[in-house]
Design a protein around this motif. Structure first.
Motif, PDB file in Angstrom:
ATOM      1  N   GLU A  97       1.388  -0.996   0.242  1.00  0.00           N
ATOM      2  CA  GLU A  97       0.221   0.133  -0.015  1.00  0.00           C
ATOM      3  C   GLU A  97       0.914   1.150  -0.243  1.00  0.00           C
ATOM      4  O   GLU A  97       0.730   2.135  -0.552  1.00  0.00           O
ATOM      5  CB  GLU A  97      -0.916   0.203   1.046  1.00  0.00           C
ATOM      6  CG  GLU A  97      -0.628   0.167   2.813  1.00  0.00           C
ATOM      7  CD  GLU A  97       0.017  -1.371   2.876  1.00  0.00           C
ATOM      8  OE1 GLU A  97       0.084  -2.087   2.304  1.00  0.00           O
ATOM      9  OE2 GLU A  97       0.563  -1.551   4.404  1.00  0.00           O
ATOM     10  N   GLU A 102      -7.944  -8.543  -3.849  1.00  0.00           N
ATOM     11  CA  GLU A 102      -7.770  -8.231  -2.932  1.00  0.00           C
ATOM     12  C   GLU A 102      -7.050  -6.168  -3.124  1.00  0.00           C
ATOM     13  O   GLU A 102      -8.126  -5.597  -2.722  1.00  0.00           O
ATOM     14  CB  GLU A 102      -7.067  -8.274  -1.601  1.00  0.00           C
ATOM     15  CG  GLU A 102      -7.339  -7.381  -0.601  1.00  0.00           C
ATOM     16  CD  GLU A 102      -5.875  -8.110   0.730  1.00  0.00           C
ATOM     17  OE1 GLU A 102      -5.950  -8.966   0.497  1.00  0.00           O
ATOM     18  OE2 GLU A 102      -6.092  -7.296   1.408  1.00  0.00           O
ATOM     19  N   HIS A 132      -8.759  -4.547  -5.760  1.00  0.00           N
ATOM     20  CA  HIS A 132     -10.079  -3.600  -5.975  1.00  0.00           C
ATOM     21  C   HIS A 132     -10.886  -2.715  -4.866  1.00  0.00           C
ATOM     22  O   HIS A 132     -10.759  -1.762  -5.036  1.00  0.00           O
ATOM     23  CB  HIS A 132     -11.027  -4.928  -6.656  1.00  0.00           C
ATOM     24  CG  HIS A 132     -10.526  -5.584  -8.067  1.00  0.00           C
ATOM     25  ND1 HIS A 132     -10.644  -4.662  -8.909  1.00  0.00           N
ATOM     26  CD2 HIS A 132     -10.084  -6.926  -7.940  1.00  0.00           C
ATOM     27  CE1 HIS A 132      -9.734  -5.805  -9.951  1.00  0.00           C
ATOM     28  NE2 HIS A 132      -9.815  -6.868  -9.577  1.00  0.00           N
ATOM     29  N   GLY A 133     -10.456  -4.373  -3.925  1.00  0.00           N
ATOM     30  CA  GLY A 133     -11.188  -3.497  -2.635  1.00  0.00           C
ATOM     31  C   GLY A 133     -10.616  -1.801  -1.651  1.00  0.00           C
ATOM     32  O   GLY A 133     -10.913  -0.908  -1.287  1.00  0.00           O
ATOM     33  N   TRP A 134      -8.802  -2.303  -1.915  1.00  0.00           N
ATOM     34  CA  TRP A 134      -8.024  -1.472  -1.750  1.00  0.00           C
ATOM     35  C   TRP A 134      -7.980  -0.360  -2.689  1.00  0.00           C
ATOM     36  O   TRP A 134      -8.259   0.793  -1.871  1.00  0.00           O
ATOM     37  CB  TRP A 134      -6.926  -1.855  -1.472  1.00  0.00           C
ATOM     38  CG  TRP A 134      -5.827  -0.928  -1.358  1.00  0.00           C
ATOM     39  CD1 TRP A 134      -5.531  -0.765  -0.489  1.00  0.00           C
ATOM     40  CD2 TRP A 134      -5.041   0.150  -1.998  1.00  0.00           C
ATOM     41  NE1 TRP A 134      -4.129   0.511   0.393  1.00  0.00           N
ATOM     42  CE2 TRP A 134      -4.560   1.056  -1.060  1.00  0.00           C
ATOM     43  CE3 TRP A 134      -4.874   0.764  -3.009  1.00  0.00           C
ATOM     44  CZ2 TRP A 134      -3.763   1.754  -1.744  1.00  0.00           C
ATOM     45  CZ3 TRP A 134      -4.846   1.570  -4.398  1.00  0.00           C
ATOM     46  CH2 TRP A 134      -3.879   2.115  -3.038  1.00  0.00           C
ATOM     47  N   ARG A 157     -10.356   1.225  -3.736  1.00  0.00           N
ATOM     48  CA  ARG A 157     -12.183   1.555  -3.509  1.00  0.00           C
ATOM     49  C   ARG A 157     -11.799   2.291  -2.569  1.00  0.00           C
ATOM     50  O   ARG A 157     -12.675   4.062  -2.624  1.00  0.00           O
ATOM     51  CB  ARG A 157     -13.263   1.022  -4.208  1.00  0.00           C
ATOM     52  CG  ARG A 157     -14.700   1.601  -4.195  1.00  0.00           C
ATOM     53  CD  ARG A 157     -15.618   0.482  -4.603  1.00  0.00           C
ATOM     54  NE  ARG A 157     -14.829   0.347  -6.090  1.00  0.00           N
ATOM     55  CZ  ARG A 157     -14.994  -1.430  -6.178  1.00  0.00           C
ATOM     56  NH1 ARG A 157     -15.116  -1.977  -5.089  1.00  0.00           N
ATOM     57  NH2 ARG A 157     -14.628  -1.765  -7.310  1.00  0.00           N
ATOM     58  N   ARG A 158     -11.626   1.459  -1.401  1.00  0.00           N
ATOM     59  CA  ARG A 158     -11.077   3.024  -0.165  1.00  0.00           C
ATOM     60  C   ARG A 158     -10.316   3.687  -0.058  1.00  0.00           C
ATOM     61  O   ARG A 158     -10.626   4.143   0.360  1.00  0.00           O
ATOM     62  CB  ARG A 158     -10.390   1.660   0.954  1.00  0.00           C
ATOM     63  CG  ARG A 158     -10.829   2.121   1.819  1.00  0.00           C
ATOM     64  CD  ARG A 158     -10.089   0.614   2.998  1.00  0.00           C
ATOM     65  NE  ARG A 158      -9.429   1.023   4.228  1.00  0.00           N
ATOM     66  CZ  ARG A 158     -10.119   1.915   5.538  1.00  0.00           C
ATOM     67  NH1 ARG A 158     -11.243   1.625   5.305  1.00  0.00           N
ATOM     68  NH2 ARG A 158      -9.707   1.857   6.727  1.00  0.00           N
ATOM     69  N   ALA A 159      -9.225   3.396  -0.589  1.00  0.00           N
ATOM     70  CA  ALA A 159      -8.572   4.817  -1.246  1.00  0.00           C
ATOM     71  C   ALA A 159      -8.690   5.575  -1.932  1.00  0.00           C
ATOM     72  O   ALA A 159      -8.400   6.813  -2.219  1.00  0.00           O
ATOM     73  CB  ALA A 159      -7.211   4.153  -1.220  1.00  0.00           C
ATOM     74  N   GLY A 160      -9.956   6.025  -2.272  1.00  0.00           N
ATOM     75  CA  GLY A 160     -10.395   6.820  -3.172  1.00  0.00           C
ATOM     76  C   GLY A 160     -10.407   6.626  -5.005  1.00  0.00           C
ATOM     77  O   GLY A 160     -10.480   7.747  -5.657  1.00  0.00           O
ATOM     78  N   ARG A 165     -10.366   3.719  -8.319  1.00  0.00           N
ATOM     79  CA  ARG A 165     -10.671   2.572  -8.704  1.00  0.00           C
ATOM     80  C   ARG A 165     -10.442   1.486  -9.587  1.00  0.00           C
ATOM     81  O   ARG A 165      -8.939   1.824 -10.434  1.00  0.00           O
ATOM     82  CB  ARG A 165     -12.177   2.774  -9.469  1.00  0.00           C
ATOM     83  CG  ARG A 165     -12.074   4.024 -10.541  1.00  0.00           C
ATOM     84  CD  ARG A 165     -13.421   4.329 -11.671  1.00  0.00           C
ATOM     85  NE  ARG A 165     -13.298   4.273 -12.829  1.00  0.00           N
ATOM     86  CZ  ARG A 165     -13.940   4.502 -13.659  1.00  0.00           C
ATOM     87  NH1 ARG A 165     -14.397   3.616 -13.383  1.00  0.00           N
ATOM     88  NH2 ARG A 165     -13.339   4.256 -14.921  1.00  0.00           N
ATOM     89  N   ARG A 205      -6.398  13.104  -0.684  1.00  0.00           N
ATOM     90  CA  ARG A 205      -6.358  12.578   0.743  1.00  0.00           C
ATOM     91  C   ARG A 205      -6.690  13.743   1.819  1.00  0.00           C
ATOM     92  O   ARG A 205      -6.967  13.239   2.901  1.00  0.00           O
ATOM     93  CB  ARG A 205      -5.578  11.703   0.594  1.00  0.00           C
ATOM     94  CG  ARG A 205      -5.138  10.477   0.190  1.00  0.00           C
ATOM     95  CD  ARG A 205      -4.797   9.110   0.961  1.00  0.00           C
ATOM     96  NE  ARG A 205      -3.652   9.559   0.603  1.00  0.00           N
ATOM     97  CZ  ARG A 205      -2.348   9.030   1.552  1.00  0.00           C
ATOM     98  NH1 ARG A 205      -2.201   7.714   2.266  1.00  0.00           N
ATOM     99  NH2 ARG A 205      -0.782   9.206   2.394  1.00  0.00           N
TER     100      ARG A 205
END
Ligand SMILES: [Fe+2]
Ligand SMILES: [Fe+2]
Lengths: 414, 273
Positions: free
Chosen positions: A18, A46, A48-50, A52-55, A57, A80
């Protein structure tokens, strides 16, 4: 749009990948893409989910049997942190001899802001504040109402001059004084300790109202407060080490309470730092000189060293304040007069203190020595007055005003 | 203006105290946009759906399960007034312990599969549905380890999913299903239970929450409320905190295309009792 390739190698999400991703995406404009390549199918799934959470896509993936796997991440539109950019790297602050980074060099030659927003938060010097933080409501937002030109250097000195009241005083030396002497010392020490409380509570009451923009002032006040904590400690210990205790006098309490009632920072600097602590410089020098034991001598000596700094700040601040705003002279005199009015019923040094000092200076209860001791205390009062006037002049008052202010000063000394 | 006479009443389920923080902030936004709105809290989605159908509220902030249930009871199409960016590409993942990943759903046969609350679309109903589509009837082929906590809240609290990952981590289950955003959050917060879990499977994406209204809601009101919703900005420092709490960076228009899988799964009998 072509995507920059980022090789995740063995890195996983939550295991450092990350950090690489954030660094790569921060360097892109919104819409920019990176292709993340990983030998791990799990990591690719994983991402994809990371994202989206980070803003961000994901806009594509390549998942061949056996890998390596690739996922394309597109940078999202949101920042951020809602703050201006940090700006380019610049010439770092200077170092002094021996590689020391002094607080006076924090701002690299730029002055502290003249006025600071009352709402601003705990934003360190040159840091960029994020929007959306809760609002604060600081009361002291005006540099000139707080500042001294050498405030950073004084805070620096305070740090360097720290000492330890448990270890740096030869306590055993004060164990076995004769009764009359020990009682006298215990009374004088109790009086001094009482006053040290006020010397702590006054700056402590201002500290939480100082705008954090003035870091140097915050550091200075914190150091001042810490010094006074040690003074309370050392004189309380000295009062007790011989087995006696002293009496905490009501007249002293009355005088100190009026000190706490001064709500203006400069007014408090005049009453506490210049007048009160200034007078205490002479008292501590007297105690050091006439101390009947090495522990009392060390306590007075160590506290005196700190008080020199506190008095210096007061003089430096008051002088600067009056130079920048001539109206301040009248306000400061008024503050001293206001306090004196509350103390009209006080007259002269407390007898208990005077007697204690006399015995200390005499060294015994022999008549000839007592007479010598009494003369030393009279001389002390004169020295205190002369030095008060001298300090007030150094702070920028003319001789007549200085004399007036010195006469208004509390008989309690602080 | 008193909120008691607000033009629009929005129902939401109080799955956490932060719901109050979120809606107090959102209400300021709607007020500023001249669509005075109030919120009404329910403790479960079943009651909220009933309230919507009864006209006690104008709009319900629904999970996908609640939305599908509302349409089933309505016997027709509800109006959708927006969803979060997060809801437009929701997915379920199945995690396994490090080194025990599988690629084909068939590998789960005979294994213990942990699921979240049985009324959760993302943590129970949809993983079963998509596995079935891939040829695995997990209800008969796997030993299901269910964590039916917070029933009525459709998995919103995340509690059942936390139990799922713990069960997999400590060996009480071989695999566990949870929402993809939940895993990302647990990973981001460095929750120890997920440290040695890996993603083995990811579902197709589907829609999650939406603002559901009855078809009878006035078009003008609906439009103005929708416009105000979409005007909320993550770059506005006064709105970011509430949006972060709600897990939204941008509001999107909604439609019903992302609910067909769940509708099919629920029509086929789920949620089971
Ligand atoms: Fe002191
Ligand atoms: Fe002091």
């Amino acid at each position: 749009m072509t995507a920059r390739r980022l090789d995740a190698a063995e890195l996983e999400l939550g295991g450092g990948l990350e950090v690489l991703l954030v660094a790569a995406l921060e360097g892109l404009a919104p819409g920019g893409r990176i292709e993340v390549v990983s030998p791990s199918r799990a990591t690719a799934l994983e991402l994809h989910g990371w994202a989206r959470r980070a803003g961000h896509r994901t806009v594509g993936e390549l998942m061949p049997d056996g890998g390596p796997y690739a996922v394309v991440v597109e940078r999202g539109p949101t920042a951020r942190v809602l703050a201006d950019p940090i700006g380019p790297r610049r010439e770092p602050p200077p170092l002094r001899a021996g590689g020391e980074f002094h607080s006076a060099d924090l701002r690299d030659g730029e002055p502290a802001p003249g006025v600071a927003g009352a709402q601003r938060g705990f934003t360190p010097v040159r840091a960029v504040a994020e929007l959306g933080a809760p609002s604060f409501h600081w009361a002291l937002n005006d540099r000139d109402a707080l500042w001294a030109d050498d405030v950073a250097e004084l805070a620096e000195q305070a740090t360097r001059a720290q000492w330890d009241a448990s270890r740096d005083v030869p306590w055993a030396a004060a164990r076995d004084l004769p009764d009359h002497m020990e009682r006298a010392v215990a009374q004088v020490m109790t009086f001094i300790a009482q006053n040290e409380y006020a010397a702590l509570y006054v700056p402590a009451a201002f500290l939480p109202h100082v705008n954090p923009a003035y870091a140097e002032v915050v550091m200075w006040l914190a150091g001042h407060i810490h010094d006074e904590a040690r003074h309370i400690e050392v004189f309380t210990k000295r009062a007790l080490i011989g087995g006696y205790a002293g009496q905490a006098l009501a007249s002293t309490e009355l005088s100190l309470k009026t000190l706490l009632e001064e709500r203006d920072f400069s007014g408090a600097a005049l009453l506490l730092n210049v007048l009160g602590e200034g007078t205490f410089l002479d008292l501590l020098a007297f105690v050091e000189h006439h101390a009947p034991d090495a522990a009392t001598r060390a306590a007075a000596h160590l506290a005196h060293r700190d008080e020199v700094r506190h008095v210096h700040f007061g003089i430096s601040h008051v002088r600067r304040r009056m130079a920048g705003d001539p109206d301040q002279r009248a306000s400061l005199v008024a503050a001293a007069e206001r306090r004196a009015e509350k103390l009209v019923e006080m007259s002269g040094l407390s007898p208990l203190l005077g007697e204690g000092l006399t015995i200390m200076a005499a060294g015994s209860l022999q008549p000839a020595e007592l007479a010598e001791g009494a003369r030393a205390v009279r001389d002390l009062m004169q020295t205190m007055e002369d030095n008060r006037i001298r300090r007030l002049q150094a702070a920028g008052f003319d001789l007549a005003t200085s004399t007036h202010l010195s006469e208004l000063h509390t008989p309690n000394l602080m | 203006m008193s909120r008691a006479t607000a033009e629009v009443r929005v129902g939401c389920v109080a799955y956490h105290p932060r719901i109050v923080t979120i809606w107090e902030s959102f209400l300021e936004h709607f007020e500023a946009r001249s669509v005075p709105t109030d919120y009404i809290l329910y403790s479960n989605y079943e009651r909220q759906v009933s309230a919507l159908l009864a006209g006690d509220i104008d709009i319900a902030w629904n999970t996908n399960t609640a939305f599908v249930a509302a349409e089933q009871q309505l016997g027709g199409e509800a109006r959708i007034l927006g969803m979060r960016d997060l809801d437009a590409e929701f997915a379920t993942v199945i995690v396994t312990r490090r080194g025990e990943t599988f690629e084909d759903a068939a590998a789960l046969a005979g294994r213990k599969l942990a699921l979240g609350s049985r009324d959760s679309g993302h943590a129970a109903i949809l993983p079963l549905h998509y596995l079935r589509e891939q040829g695995l009837d997990a209800e008969s082929a796997c030993e299901l380890v269910r964590f039916d906590t917070d029933l009525g809240k459709h998995g919103d609290t995340g509690d059942s999913e936390l139990r799922v990952v713990r069960a997999v981590a400590d060996g009480r289950a071989d695999a566990g299903a949870l929402g993809e955003p939940t895993l990302a959050a647990l990973r981001g917060e460095r929750v120890p239970a997920v440290a040695d879990l890996e993603v083995s499977w990811r579902s197709p994406t589907y829609y999650h929450c939406n603002f559901t209204a009855l078809p009878s809601l006035d078009d003008g009101v609906a439009q103005r409320w929708f416009d105000a919703l979409l005007a909320m900005s993550y770059d506005d420092p006064g709105q970011r905190q509430a949006m972060d709490l709600e897990g939204v960076k941008r509001w999107l228009p909604g439609d019903r295309t992302g609910y067909s899988a769940l509708a099919a799964a629920m029509a086929a009998g789920a949620p089971e009792t």
